[in-house]
Enzyme design. Structure first.
Site, mmCIF file in Angstrom:
data_model
loop_
_atom_site.group_PDB
_atom_site.id
_atom_site.type_symbol
_atom_site.label_atom_id
_atom_site.label_comp_id
_atom_site.label_asym_id
_atom_site.label_seq_id
_atom_site.Cartn_x
_atom_site.Cartn_y
_atom_site.Cartn_z
ATOM 1 N N LYS A 9 0.830 -1.203 0.000
ATOM 2 C CA LYS A 9 0.000 0.000 0.000
ATOM 3 C C LYS A 9 0.873 1.266 0.000
ATOM 4 O O LYS A 9 2.091 1.188 0.208
ATOM 5 C CB LYS A 9 -0.918 -0.035 1.223
ATOM 6 C CG LYS A 9 -1.968 -1.166 1.190
ATOM 7 C CD LYS A 9 -2.781 -1.119 2.467
ATOM 8 C CE LYS A 9 -3.944 -2.084 2.445
ATOM 9 N NZ LYS A 9 -4.758 -1.962 3.690
ATOM 10 N N TYR A 49 -12.421 -1.205 -3.272
ATOM 11 C CA TYR A 49 -12.948 -1.425 -1.924
ATOM 12 C C TYR A 49 -14.473 -1.292 -1.872
ATOM 13 O O TYR A 49 -15.032 -0.958 -0.824
ATOM 14 C CB TYR A 49 -12.293 -0.453 -0.935
ATOM 15 C CG TYR A 49 -10.958 -0.936 -0.387
ATOM 16 C CD1 TYR A 49 -10.838 -2.196 0.201
ATOM 17 C CD2 TYR A 49 -9.843 -0.124 -0.418
ATOM 18 C CE1 TYR A 49 -9.634 -2.631 0.726
ATOM 19 C CE2 TYR A 49 -8.627 -0.555 0.106
ATOM 20 C CZ TYR A 49 -8.533 -1.810 0.681
ATOM 21 O OH TYR A 49 -7.338 -2.240 1.217
ATOM 22 N N ASN A 112 -1.501 0.084 7.199
ATOM 23 C CA ASN A 112 -1.019 -1.235 7.640
ATOM 24 C C ASN A 112 -0.225 -1.967 6.550
ATOM 25 O O ASN A 112 -0.160 -3.189 6.534
ATOM 26 C CB ASN A 112 -2.188 -2.072 8.175
ATOM 27 C CG ASN A 112 -3.308 -2.219 7.158
ATOM 28 O OD1 ASN A 112 -3.134 -1.882 5.979
ATOM 29 N ND2 ASN A 112 -4.440 -2.733 7.586
ATOM 30 N N HIS A 115 -2.002 -5.422 1.622
ATOM 31 C CA HIS A 115 -3.343 -5.963 1.401
ATOM 32 C C HIS A 115 -3.231 -7.406 0.943
ATOM 33 O O HIS A 115 -2.264 -7.777 0.279
ATOM 34 C CB HIS A 115 -4.059 -5.156 0.300
ATOM 35 C CG HIS A 115 -5.315 -5.843 -0.201
ATOM 36 N ND1 HIS A 115 -6.521 -5.693 0.428
ATOM 37 C CD2 HIS A 115 -5.512 -6.723 -1.219
ATOM 38 C CE1 HIS A 115 -7.430 -6.448 -0.208
ATOM 39 N NE2 HIS A 115 -6.839 -7.077 -1.201
ATOM 40 N N GLU A 126 -10.429 -9.197 -7.417
ATOM 41 C CA GLU A 126 -9.329 -8.241 -7.241
ATOM 42 C C GLU A 126 -8.234 -8.420 -8.292
ATOM 43 O O GLU A 126 -7.691 -7.431 -8.802
ATOM 44 C CB GLU A 126 -8.745 -8.395 -5.826
ATOM 45 C CG GLU A 126 -9.730 -7.930 -4.754
ATOM 46 C CD GLU A 126 -9.231 -8.161 -3.335
ATOM 47 O OE1 GLU A 126 -8.122 -8.705 -3.164
ATOM 48 O OE2 GLU A 126 -9.956 -7.788 -2.401
HETATM 49 P P1 IDP Z 1 -7.941 -6.351 5.784
HETATM 50 O O1 IDP Z 1 -7.076 -5.426 4.962
HETATM 51 O O2 IDP Z 1 -7.174 -6.951 6.930
HETATM 52 O O3 IDP Z 1 -8.648 -7.389 4.952
HETATM 53 P P2 IDP Z 1 -10.491 -4.947 5.964
HETATM 54 O O4 IDP Z 1 -11.444 -5.077 7.095
HETATM 55 O O5 IDP Z 1 -10.836 -5.635 4.684
HETATM 56 O O6 IDP Z 1 -9.048 -5.445 6.488
HETATM 57 O O7 IDP Z 1 -10.276 -3.398 5.707
HETATM 58 C C1 IDP Z 1 -9.642 -2.948 4.542
HETATM 59 C C2 IDP Z 1 -8.673 -1.853 4.910
HETATM 60 O O8 IDP Z 1 -9.394 -0.736 5.440
HETATM 61 C C3 IDP Z 1 -7.675 -2.207 6.015
HETATM 62 O O9 IDP Z 1 -6.562 -2.945 5.575
HETATM 63 C C4 IDP Z 1 -7.285 -0.835 6.525
HETATM 64 O O10 IDP Z 1 -6.339 -0.199 5.656
HETATM 65 C C5 IDP Z 1 -8.624 -0.104 6.448
HETATM 66 N N1 IDP Z 1 -9.363 -0.180 7.707
HETATM 67 C C6 IDP Z 1 -9.946 -1.275 8.247
HETATM 68 N N2 IDP Z 1 -10.566 -0.994 9.406
HETATM 69 C C7 IDP Z 1 -10.357 0.333 9.605
HETATM 70 C C8 IDP Z 1 -10.763 1.240 10.653
HETATM 71 O O11 IDP Z 1 -11.426 0.881 11.615
HETATM 72 N N3 IDP Z 1 -10.357 2.537 10.501
HETATM 73 C C9 IDP Z 1 -9.608 2.980 9.428
HETATM 74 N N4 IDP Z 1 -9.238 2.165 8.431
HETATM 75 C C10 IDP Z 1 -9.598 0.849 8.517
HETATM 76 MG MG MG Z 2 -10.105 -7.143 3.471
#
Ligand code: IDP
Ligand code: MG
Length: 138
Positions: A9, A49, A112, A115, A126
């Site tokens: 990312k 997304y 984080n 992805h 995707e």
């Molecule tokens: P994942 O990447 O572990 O699959 P997802 O729930 O699919 O997690 O969320 C997609 C992305 O959205 C996350 O990787 C993160 O960058 C962002 N994200 C997820 N939860 C939050 C939140 O509570 N606040 C802000 N950003 C979030």
């Molecule tokens: Mg996800």
């Protein structure tokens, strides 16, 4: 045999973590079958997304994903969807297992670093969202 979409990312690219992520993937003997570096615009990030469009953080997430270039990877191997998710660690780096990419390098639940597709269906969506058939080596 499975394929999954991995992304370094914008925070990961900006912090110089592309090499580290690639090294970890290769060290696990996971095959990289396609690579592309692009910068998403908001529209392209929204489509990626789409499943999260109702989440409160959606607009911020789209802005983050469009904030700089990303490295797109297609990974291939047995059980690679789950294996790559395990290497990434939990979404929230503060809760991610030690030794995972997010635990080692993630700075917040949003920023984080990486992805990974979460199922066979999302992997197909995707991968096809970013790659055409001829861009994937075989
Ligand atoms: P994942 O990447 O572990 O699959 P997802 O729930 O699919 O997690 O969320 C997609 C992305 O959205 C996350 O990787 C993160 O960058 C962002 N994200 C997820 N939860 C939050 C939140 O509570 N606040 C802000 N950003 C979030
Ligand atoms: Mg996800």
């Amino acid at each position: 045999m499975e394929q999954t979409l991995a992304i370094v990312k914008p925070d990961g690219v900006a912090r110089g973590l592309m090499g580290e992520v690639l090294r970890r993937i290769e060290k696990e003997n996971i095959k990289i079958v396609a690579v592309k570096m692009i910068r998403l615009d908001r529209f392209k990030a929204e489509g990626f997304y789409y499943v999260h469009r109702q989440r409160p953080f959606f607009s911020q997430l789209v802005g983050y994903m469009a904030s700089g270039p990303v490295l797109l990877l297609v990974l291939e191997g047995l059980n690679v969807i789950e294996r790559w998710r395990r290497m990434m660690g939990s979404t929230d780096p503060s809760k991610a297992e030690p030794g995972t990419i997010r635990a080692d390098f993630g700075s917040s639940i949003e920023s984080n670093v990486v992805h990974g597709s979460d199922s066979r269906d999302s992997a197909i969506y995707e991968i096809n969202y970013f790659f055409t058939g001829t861009e994937i080596t075989r």
